[in-house]
Design an enzyme around this catalytic site. Structure first.
Site, PDB file in Angstrom:
ATOM      1  N   HIS A 122       0.833  -1.202   0.000  1.00  0.00           N
ATOM      2  CA  HIS A 122       0.000   0.000   0.000  1.00  0.00           C
ATOM      3  C   HIS A 122       0.869   1.254   0.000  1.00  0.00           C
ATOM      4  O   HIS A 122       1.894   1.286   0.679  1.00  0.00           O
ATOM      5  CB  HIS A 122      -0.830   0.069   1.280  1.00  0.00           C
ATOM      6  CG  HIS A 122      -2.040  -0.801   1.305  1.00  0.00           C
ATOM      7  ND1 HIS A 122      -1.981  -2.163   1.420  1.00  0.00           N
ATOM      8  CD2 HIS A 122      -3.365  -0.487   1.272  1.00  0.00           C
ATOM      9  CE1 HIS A 122      -3.219  -2.648   1.454  1.00  0.00           C
ATOM     10  NE2 HIS A 122      -4.080  -1.658   1.354  1.00  0.00           N
ATOM     11  N   ASN A 153       8.185  -3.732   3.237  1.00  0.00           N
ATOM     12  CA  ASN A 153       6.765  -3.532   3.533  1.00  0.00           C
ATOM     13  C   ASN A 153       6.403  -3.892   4.969  1.00  0.00           C
ATOM     14  O   ASN A 153       5.754  -3.111   5.668  1.00  0.00           O
ATOM     15  CB  ASN A 153       5.937  -4.376   2.566  1.00  0.00           C
ATOM     16  CG  ASN A 153       4.452  -4.254   2.803  1.00  0.00           C
ATOM     17  OD1 ASN A 153       3.948  -3.175   3.089  1.00  0.00           O
ATOM     18  ND2 ASN A 153       3.748  -5.375   2.699  1.00  0.00           N
ATOM     19  N   GLU A 255      13.789  15.404  -4.098  1.00  0.00           N
ATOM     20  CA  GLU A 255      13.462  16.218  -5.281  1.00  0.00           C
ATOM     21  C   GLU A 255      14.502  16.020  -6.384  1.00  0.00           C
ATOM     22  O   GLU A 255      14.176  15.913  -7.564  1.00  0.00           O
ATOM     23  CB  GLU A 255      13.384  17.702  -4.904  1.00  0.00           C
ATOM     24  CG  GLU A 255      12.152  18.046  -4.070  1.00  0.00           C
ATOM     25  CD  GLU A 255      11.981  19.533  -3.870  1.00  0.00           C
ATOM     26  OE1 GLU A 255      12.984  20.279  -3.945  1.00  0.00           O
ATOM     27  OE2 GLU A 255      10.830  19.957  -3.636  1.00  0.00           O
ATOM     28  N   ASP A 261       8.740  18.657  -7.537  1.00  0.00           N
ATOM     29  CA  ASP A 261       8.797  19.772  -6.589  1.00  0.00           C
ATOM     30  C   ASP A 261       7.839  19.452  -5.456  1.00  0.00           C
ATOM     31  O   ASP A 261       6.623  19.589  -5.601  1.00  0.00           O
ATOM     32  CB  ASP A 261       8.435  21.102  -7.270  1.00  0.00           C
ATOM     33  CG  ASP A 261       8.576  22.292  -6.322  1.00  0.00           C
ATOM     34  OD1 ASP A 261       9.009  22.092  -5.153  1.00  0.00           O
ATOM     35  OD2 ASP A 261       8.247  23.421  -6.748  1.00  0.00           O
TER      36      ASP A 261
HETATM   37 MN    MN Z   1       2.384  -1.922   3.612  1.00  0.00          MN
HETATM   38 MN    MN Z   2       9.875  21.886  -3.131  1.00  0.00          MN
END
Ligand code: MN
Ligand code: MN
Length: 284
Positions: A122, A153, A255, A261
């Site tokens: 997920h 996970n 980034e 951004d």
């Molecule tokens: Mn998970």
């Molecule tokens: Mn930023």
């Protein structure tokens, strides 16, 4: 009579004056999205135009994501966690294809990850959406999943998710953005770049950014240089350390790695301060 009219005119002027002070534009106001999950911005400028097929915006009541048709996974998923979202709805476990994708796109099905060596990981966690059965069920759409190494996970990521909810239980609210980049991870069957006959990309790295505020209103305007921001970037590999805090990094580094951004709704000067920092706060 003249006095009465004058009084009414002054009264109306006063009312108008008050109204005007109420709508004096705030420097961040124009940037606030109506969707609470996009409060911090749209990291890749995803759009609802299907021709933008590798940066396709899917807005759900429970979370928002940018989806890639060609890799069959989300680029990033963004959501808000507060006590409003937490309740007692049980885990639905009803993994399902996302029928909201454009009709001619490949749809990942619940069985697409079977025997791949990777979990159906997920992005927006089941346990962050327990207000209602419907909210919980929405987290089981396959567009909310990535092929995630089981150790990542079940240990690293599960611990970070638990920590996030513990903050909410302690009176905080959290804006979360999770994403991934690169290709190739190591699951329980070894290294793979894709699964499901090449249809689903296995990310190399999995990252998350948390912006943490005391529970309150007008969230965007309360974010300051002192706001706690946690950024982590983990390898999608079995053998990853279960301690997420070892993978803390800066938003700037994420980034740079993704080209996105992040926190773009914040003024540039504030982004510069918050994004350069590496969190050193408590981790449990
Ligand atoms: Mn998970
Ligand atoms: Mn930023």
């Amino acid at each position: 009579m003249r006095h009465q009219s004058l009084f009414i005119v002054i009264f109306v002027l006063l009312l108008t004056g008050c109204k005007q002070t109420e709508v004096v534009p705030n420097k961040r106001q124009g940037l606030i999205s109506e969707n609470e999950h996009l409060t911090l911005g749209n990291p890749s400028n995803a759009t609802v135009d299907p021709s933008n097929y590798n940066n396709f915006l899917l807005e759900k009541p429970q979370y928002v994501l940018s989806y890639s048709r060609d890799t069959s996974i989300p680029n990033w998923v963004s959501w808000h966690v507060s006590t409003d979202w937490l309740g007692s709805a049980p885990r639905q476990d009803d993994f399902k294809a996302d029928e909201s994708l454009p009709g001619d796109w490949f749809r990942v099905s619940p069985g697409s990850y079977t025997s791949s060596g990777f979990d159906r990981g997920h992005n927006c966690p089941s346990a962050d959406r327990t207000r209602s059965q419907e909210d919980n069920s929405a987290t089981f759409l396959m567009t909310n999943m990535i092929p995630q190494a089981p150790d990542n996970n079940r240990n690293t990521w599960a611990n970070l998710e638990e920590y996030t909810r513990s903050l909410v239980e302690q009176g905080q609210e959290v804006y979360v953005i999770m994403g991934n980049y690169g290709s190739g991870g190591t699951g329980s069957n070894g290294f793979a770049r894709t699964i499901d006959d090449g249809r689903i990309r296995v990310p190399k790295q999995i990252w998350k950014v948390l912006v943490i505020l005391p529970e309150g209103n007008d969230d965007l305007n309360r974010i300051s240089a002192n706001t706690r921001v946690i950024a982590v970037d983990t390898p999608n590999s079995n053998g990853v350390n279960s301690d997420w805090s070892l993978y803390r990094t800066s938003v700037d580094a994420i980034e740079k790695a993704t080209g996105y951004d992040l926190l773009s709704s914040l003024p540039e000067d504030l982004q510069q301060v918050l994004e350069a920092n590496i969190d050193k706060g408590p981790t449990q």
